[in-house]
Design an enzyme around this catalytic site. Sequence first.
Site, PDB file in Angstrom:
ATOM      1  N   GLY A   1     -62.306  66.066  18.125  1.00  0.00           N
ATOM      2  CA  GLY A   1     -61.263  66.053  17.107  1.00  0.00           C
ATOM      3  C   GLY A   1     -60.033  66.863  17.452  1.00  0.00           C
ATOM      4  O   GLY A   1     -58.942  66.558  16.990  1.00  0.00           O
TER       5      GLY A   1
ATOM      6  N   ASN B   1     -64.778  74.931  28.125  1.00  0.00           N
ATOM      7  CA  ASN B   1     -64.526  76.017  29.065  1.00  0.00           C
ATOM      8  C   ASN B   1     -65.868  76.612  29.503  1.00  0.00           C
ATOM      9  O   ASN B   1     -66.666  77.029  28.664  1.00  0.00           O
ATOM     10  CB  ASN B   1     -63.652  77.080  28.387  1.00  0.00           C
ATOM     11  CG  ASN B   1     -63.427  78.299  29.242  1.00  0.00           C
ATOM     12  OD1 ASN B   1     -64.306  79.145  29.377  1.00  0.00           O
ATOM     13  ND2 ASN B   1     -62.247  78.393  29.831  1.00  0.00           N
ATOM     14  N   LYS B   2     -66.118  76.632  30.804  1.00  0.00           N
ATOM     15  CA  LYS B   2     -67.436  77.030  31.311  1.00  0.00           C
ATOM     16  C   LYS B   2     -67.835  78.428  30.855  1.00  0.00           C
ATOM     17  O   LYS B   2     -68.973  78.643  30.417  1.00  0.00           O
ATOM     18  CB  LYS B   2     -67.451  76.948  32.839  1.00  0.00           C
ATOM     19  CG  LYS B   2     -68.830  77.196  33.446  1.00  0.00           C
ATOM     20  CD  LYS B   2     -68.832  76.998  34.952  1.00  0.00           C
ATOM     21  CE  LYS B   2     -70.240  77.141  35.508  1.00  0.00           C
ATOM     22  NZ  LYS B   2     -70.278  76.916  36.976  1.00  0.00           N
ATOM     23  N   GLN B   3     -66.909  79.380  30.934  1.00  0.00           N
ATOM     24  CA  GLN B   3     -67.234  80.754  30.547  1.00  0.00           C
ATOM     25  C   GLN B   3     -67.492  80.860  29.047  1.00  0.00           C
ATOM     26  O   GLN B   3     -68.412  81.551  28.608  1.00  0.00           O
ATOM     27  CB  GLN B   3     -66.096  81.708  30.954  1.00  0.00           C
ATOM     28  CG  GLN B   3     -66.033  82.009  32.444  1.00  0.00           C
ATOM     29  CD  GLN B   3     -65.608  80.810  33.286  1.00  0.00           C
ATOM     30  OE1 GLN B   3     -64.723  80.044  32.873  1.00  0.00           O
ATOM     31  NE2 GLN B   3     -66.231  80.620  34.437  1.00  0.00           N
TER      32      GLN B   3
ATOM     33  N   ASN C   1     -72.868  66.304   5.683  1.00  0.00           N
ATOM     34  CA  ASN C   1     -71.797  66.271   4.673  1.00  0.00           C
ATOM     35  C   ASN C   1     -72.264  65.803   3.297  1.00  0.00           C
ATOM     36  O   ASN C   1     -71.465  65.294   2.505  1.00  0.00           O
ATOM     37  CB  ASN C   1     -70.636  65.403   5.164  1.00  0.00           C
ATOM     38  CG  ASN C   1     -70.002  65.938   6.423  1.00  0.00           C
ATOM     39  OD1 ASN C   1     -69.459  67.038   6.434  1.00  0.00           O
ATOM     40  ND2 ASN C   1     -70.101  65.174   7.515  1.00  0.00           N
TER      41      ASN C   1
ATOM     42  N   LYS D   1     -56.628  66.798  23.122  1.00  0.00           N
ATOM     43  CA  LYS D   1     -55.328  66.152  23.308  1.00  0.00           C
ATOM     44  C   LYS D   1     -55.539  64.806  23.996  1.00  0.00           C
ATOM     45  O   LYS D   1     -56.506  64.617  24.727  1.00  0.00           O
ATOM     46  CB  LYS D   1     -54.413  67.037  24.167  1.00  0.00           C
ATOM     47  CG  LYS D   1     -54.136  68.409  23.571  1.00  0.00           C
ATOM     48  CD  LYS D   1     -53.123  69.169  24.387  1.00  0.00           C
ATOM     49  CE  LYS D   1     -53.651  69.535  25.764  1.00  0.00           C
ATOM     50  NZ  LYS D   1     -54.716  70.540  25.705  1.00  0.00           N
TER      51      LYS D   1
ATOM     52  N   LYS E   1     -68.186  74.419  19.890  1.00  0.00           N
ATOM     53  CA  LYS E   1     -67.647  73.370  20.747  1.00  0.00           C
ATOM     54  C   LYS E   1     -66.704  74.009  21.751  1.00  0.00           C
ATOM     55  O   LYS E   1     -65.813  74.774  21.378  1.00  0.00           O
ATOM     56  CB  LYS E   1     -66.915  72.356  19.867  1.00  0.00           C
ATOM     57  CG  LYS E   1     -66.353  71.153  20.562  1.00  0.00           C
ATOM     58  CD  LYS E   1     -65.914  70.114  19.536  1.00  0.00           C
ATOM     59  CE  LYS E   1     -64.838  70.617  18.605  1.00  0.00           C
ATOM     60  NZ  LYS E   1     -64.340  69.585  17.685  1.00  0.00           N
ATOM     61  N   SER E   2     -66.894  73.718  23.034  1.00  0.00           N
ATOM     62  CA  SER E   2     -65.980  74.208  24.057  1.00  0.00           C
ATOM     63  C   SER E   2     -66.123  73.347  25.300  1.00  0.00           C
ATOM     64  O   SER E   2     -67.186  72.769  25.545  1.00  0.00           O
ATOM     65  CB  SER E   2     -66.281  75.677  24.403  1.00  0.00           C
ATOM     66  OG  SER E   2     -65.371  76.146  25.388  1.00  0.00           O
TER      67      SER E   2
ATOM     68  N   TYR F   1     -67.637  59.830  17.721  1.00  0.00           N
ATOM     69  CA  TYR F   1     -66.945  60.644  18.727  1.00  0.00           C
ATOM     70  C   TYR F   1     -66.540  59.818  19.947  1.00  0.00           C
ATOM     71  O   TYR F   1     -65.702  60.258  20.737  1.00  0.00           O
ATOM     72  CB  TYR F   1     -67.817  61.808  19.195  1.00  0.00           C
ATOM     73  CG  TYR F   1     -68.231  62.794  18.137  1.00  0.00           C
ATOM     74  CD1 TYR F   1     -67.596  62.860  16.897  1.00  0.00           C
ATOM     75  CD2 TYR F   1     -69.280  63.678  18.371  1.00  0.00           C
ATOM     76  CE1 TYR F   1     -68.001  63.768  15.934  1.00  0.00           C
ATOM     77  CE2 TYR F   1     -69.689  64.595  17.419  1.00  0.00           C
ATOM     78  CZ  TYR F   1     -69.056  64.630  16.197  1.00  0.00           C
ATOM     79  OH  TYR F   1     -69.469  65.527  15.243  1.00  0.00           O
TER      80      TYR F   1
END
EC number: 1.1.1.-
Length: 308
Positions: free
Chosen positions: A26, A262-264, A159, A29, A259-260, A58
Amino acid sequence: MAVQAPCIQLNDGNTIPIVALGTGRGTAKESDSIDEVRQAVYWAIEAGYRHIDTAAVYQDEEQVGQGIAEAIANGLVTREELFVTTKLWNDKHARDQVVPALQESLKKLGLDYIDLYLIHFPIATKPDDSPDNIDYLETWQGMQDARQLGLARSIGVSNFNATQITRLVSNSYIRPVINQIEVNPTNTQEPLVAHCQSLGIAVMAYSPFGFVVSRGQTGAPPPRSDDPTLTALANKYRKSVGQILLRYLIDRGLIPIPKSTNKQRIAQNIDLFDFQLTFEEVAAINQFNKNHRVIDISDWKDYPNYPN
């Protein structure tokens, strides 16, 4: 070093890891490659995650499946060690649509079964997103069919409000194991969480960071990442503010879905099990509540079964 989340037992006897990687796009970009989902899933499994959350809407189930397949092929994990959640979209709510919709999701994921299948919203829509009048009780019959066929090990909802949960429990022979809802400091959902837990229904929490992670919304309520209450806790426990917010949800008995890509940060978001907030610290974070949602679903407010 990989960190694995503990598991809790659901009301059907199955167990679920108490942290899941979220894969909804969501906030992605248009220029972001969808392949980042495959990579995030792989990194998450490498970091110790055993629970991956996705959904038909998704449009990334194939990439989730690719990340899982790659991790299995490389010996990081077996299928049996993973817990995979996906969700039925609003335009497939007729009983006879549920199993085919799940079969389509399984095909995209490259899996023989799903660990948890959820009704994404109590709202039914037609393919053009106009309102439909299918009762979620009919949809639940299809969910029960999917479980009886062995395509879904556990079934639940997302929901749903307290009235809808009560009605569903009163009119079904298989009780939902989960209600997945938005929970964060500005939308603490204490009455709904308590209601679900009183019925033996576990709660998964999406958008766990709320507005602490900048989302660019004007007029969004506090807290932000520099809030004194949160930074004091982060300093006390030598954790990030994000880790404090995830631990806050765990200490309320919830299953957060950070949610990410980015590995770190993916690794950081599961490094939550060497500290615990006090009752007073959880209560202090609850004080930020404004009943203000990150995910705005008000476009459906006039639809049947809107969960206001």
